[in-house]
Design an enzyme around this catalytic site. Structure first.
Site, PDB file in Angstrom:
ATOM      1  NE  ARG A 114      34.670  26.925  -5.726  1.00 44.07           N
ATOM      2  CZ  ARG A 114      35.317  27.957  -5.225  1.00 44.07           C
ATOM      3  NH1 ARG A 114      36.088  27.811  -4.148  1.00 44.07           N
ATOM      4  NH2 ARG A 114      35.213  29.152  -5.783  1.00 44.07           N
TER       5      ARG A 114
ATOM      6  CE  LYS B 112      40.193  35.947  -5.871  1.00 44.99           C
ATOM      7  NZ  LYS B 112      41.448  35.155  -5.890  1.00 44.99           N
TER       8      LYS B 112
ATOM      9  CG  ASP C   9      38.752  27.640 -12.006  1.00 41.31           C
ATOM     10  OD1 ASP C   9      38.729  26.753 -12.894  1.00 41.31           O
ATOM     11  OD2 ASP C   9      39.626  27.676 -11.123  1.00 41.31           O
TER      12      ASP C   9
ATOM     13  CB  ALA D 258      32.923  38.385  -8.913  1.00 40.88           C
ATOM     14  N   GLY D 259      35.477  36.655  -8.844  1.00 42.87           N
ATOM     15  CA  GLY D 259      36.857  36.437  -8.411  1.00 42.87           C
ATOM     16  C   GLY D 259      37.782  36.064  -9.548  1.00 42.87           C
ATOM     17  CG  ASP D 260      36.880  32.655 -11.789  1.00 43.55           C
ATOM     18  OD1 ASP D 260      37.601  32.224 -10.868  1.00 43.55           O
ATOM     19  OD2 ASP D 260      35.810  32.115 -12.126  1.00 43.55           O
TER      20      ASP D 260
END
Length: 306
Positions: free
Chosen positions: A167, A224, A31, A255-257
């Site tokens: 997580r 996000k 990440d 995508a988020g990273d």
């Protein structure tokens, strides 16, 4: 006075992806590395440092070599005899991914074992970035050492950005994650949470609740929420910014990273939060159209500047 470099702290693993029958493609990802990859691609000549701990095996040497080939250093990160990197495999159902991990004895778990080396890696950085996964792979003492090093860098003038990136499987208890993430937010200037994670961890009913809660703790927050609008909380106001719809995503890994990396690159370049989110959305949309976590630099730059 801080320099103009950017540093990201955490675990970069071996990534197995693109399964074709019994064959897999191996790369490197994780990440905070994914975020640094995008940030480095979009930040011009800023020196980039990935702060972790590494083994001395062939895979670790290849990993460090890959970093160097792409202009990313490792600062004073320790090289630990006999250690090795963690490993994960991506399996896809359509474009949605699931992960299988082998990381229990990964070298990165020792990234804060030498507090002096960690502090040295964070010296003279314009930006220091880390995540909830960085916290989760450390024991209690190492987590305290990490936060102390981040606080020291912040006091010396570094901007600190943090993605809680919860997580559950990495934490012993939900309450432990809550406490550690709140401690991290106390040394953070820019928070980049994801709403479903925050809903799971803190019970937030809606992105607005996440933005308002974190806005009391951190000066700049971007929540996000996948293809839903991102929500900015800054200067006492909330501002939604629509996402970019991708009709046929290929792989949502990273995508988020990448959003985080693009957002931070835009902010470092002097763009307002709303403009930074627009650019970050475009980059995230480009990333889900390639396989694996790391899109080519050219792909990231084209989306960022579009």
């Amino acid at each position: 006075m801080t320099g103009n470099g950017v540093a990201s702290i955490g675990e970069c693993m071996l990534e197995l992806s693109g399964q074709a029958g019994p064959n897999w493609r191996m790369g490197f990802a994780g990440d905070t590395f994914n975020t640094l990859w995008a940030l480095h691609a979009l930040s011009g000549d800023r020196p980039a440092t990935y702060v972790s701990a590494f083994g001395d095996d062939p895979f670790s040497r290849d990993q460090i070599g890959f970093f160097g080939e792409n202009g990313i250093g490792i600062g004073a990160s320790p090289i630990i005899a006999g250690a090795r990197p963690g490993l994960y495999a991506i399996t896809l159902t359509g474009a949605e991914r699931s992960f299988t991990y082998w990381r229990g004895d990964a070298a990165a778990r020792q990234l804060a074992s030498d507090p002096a080396a960690l502090a040295k890696s964070l010296e003279n950085q314009s930006l220091v970035y880390f995540s909830g996964i960085t916290l989760a792979i450390l024991d209690d003492a190492a987590r305290m050492s990490l936060l102390a090093a981040v606080a020291k860098a912040r006091a010396a003038g570094s901007l600190v950005a943090f993605d809680p990136n919860y997580r559950p499987r990495l934490w012993r208890r939900r309450e432990e994650a809550q406490a550690a993430i709140l401690d991290a937010l106390a040394v953070t200037d820019i928070a980049l949470p994801t709403f479903p994670d925050e809903q799971m961890l803190f019970g937030d009913a809606a992105p607005q609740a996440t933005a308002e809660r974190l806005g009391k703790l951190v000066g700049e927050v971007v929540v996000k929420n996948g293809e839903e609008p991102a929500l900015i909380a800054a200067s006492g106001t909330l501002q939604p910014v629509p996402a970019v719809h991708v009709a046929a995503p290929v792989d949502t890994t990273g995508a988020g990273d990448s959003f985080n990396g693009a957002y931070l690159a835009a902010r470092l370049a002097g763009h307002a939060p709303s403009e930074a989110v627009l650019r970050a959305h475009r980059v995230a949309a480009a990333v889900v159209q390639v396989r694996g976590a790391l899109a080519p630099f050219e792909t990231l730059r084209a989306a960022f500047e579009d």
